[in-house]
Design an enzyme around this catalytic site. Structure first.
Site, short mmCIF file in Angstrom:
data_model
loop_
_atom_site.label_atom_id
_atom_site.label_comp_id
_atom_site.label_asym_id
_atom_site.label_seq_id
_atom_site.Cartn_x
_atom_site.Cartn_y
_atom_site.Cartn_z
N TYR A 15 0.81 -1.22 0.00
CA TYR A 15 0.00 0.00 0.00
C TYR A 15 0.84 1.27 0.00
CZ TYR A 15 -3.65 -3.29 1.25
OH TYR A 15 -4.52 -4.35 1.26
N HIS A 20 -4.62 5.89 -1.70
CA HIS A 20 -5.36 5.70 -0.44
C HIS A 20 -4.49 6.03 0.77
CE1 HIS A 20 -9.28 4.57 0.80
NE2 HIS A 20 -9.04 3.36 1.24
N PHE A 64 -5.76 -0.65 9.58
CA PHE A 64 -6.28 -0.66 8.23
C PHE A 64 -7.42 0.36 8.15
CE2 PHE A 64 -4.05 -4.71 8.05
CZ PHE A 64 -3.39 -4.57 6.84
N ASN A 66 -10.51 0.53 7.14
CA ASN A 66 -11.90 0.28 7.55
C ASN A 66 -12.10 0.27 9.06
OD1 ASN A 66 -12.17 -0.01 4.83
ND2 ASN A 66 -12.75 -2.15 4.87
N ASP A 91 -7.78 10.76 1.78
CA ASP A 91 -7.88 10.87 0.32
C ASP A 91 -9.33 11.12 -0.07
OD1 ASP A 91 -8.03 8.00 1.27
OD2 ASP A 91 -8.77 7.73 -0.78
N ASN A 112 -14.49 4.61 3.63
CA ASN A 112 -14.63 3.65 4.74
C ASN A 112 -13.90 4.08 6.00
OD1 ASN A 112 -16.33 1.91 3.33
ND2 ASN A 112 -14.61 0.83 2.41
#
Length: 187
Positions: A15, A20, A64, A66, A91, A112
């Protein structure tokens, strides 16, 4: 005075430098400019910087995207910081690449990370800095787009945009949200 600055992103090499993870990238630049080093702590990576007598606690959640609300809530409580002195960097697909918008509240807009923060805090009244990543993707490929790297052209512009985000964060703590919005949102 203390401020909690939370940059949203996902942990893991796959990532790194993705759209993101712009929240992580902004905090990395802010920390580096102050020679601050992140350490691994509960729910993320933490460092702090001091500017003109104010302490900015920088958090990159390890929960993470979420589950970002877990880290936000934990650090608000642990540092005893009121929610209005917290700023979430996130973002935003709805804004053109590099556009920055500071808001004192707002909907999660389908994000999320923001959705979970709102759910955990029980409110959408918390400051956020939206960093535009654009929406140049075919229908149905939103996830692939936000988890992809910036284009070569975007990477050239990124340092300037990140530097502007750093200015906004500092102004948020030094001048307050209203003055900062007036100064930066229309540019």
């Amino acid at each position: 005075m203390k401020y909690l600055i939370v940059g949203l992103g996902n942990i893991g090499r796959q990532y790194e430098n993705t759209r993101h993870n712009i929240g992580f990238m902004v905090l990395d630049a802010l920390a580096e400019a102050s020679n601050a080093v992140f350490t691994t702590v509960r729910y993320g990576n933490r460092t702090e910087i001091r500017i003109k007598g104010r302490t900015f606690i920088l958090i990159k959640p390890s929960t993470f995207m979420n589950l970002s609300g877990n880290a936000v809530n934990y650090w608000l409580q642990k540092e005893n910081i009121p929610v209005e002195k917290m700023l979430v960097i996130v973002d935003d697909l709805a804004l053109p690449f590099g556009t920055l918008r500071l808001k004192p509240r707002g909907s999660d807009a389908g994000h999320n990370g923001l959705k979970h923060i709102q759910q955990i805090l029980g409110s959408d009244v918390y400051p956020r800095l939206r960093f535009g990543i654009g929406n140049d993707f075919p229908k149905g490929f939103q996830v692939e787009y936000v988890l992809s790297q910036f284009t070569e052209e975007e990477r050239k512009e990124l340092p300037e945009k990140i530097e502007r985000a750093e200015e906004i964060i500092k102004s948020f703590g030094l001048a307050g949200i209203q003055i900062t919005m007036n100064q930066y949102n229309n540019k």
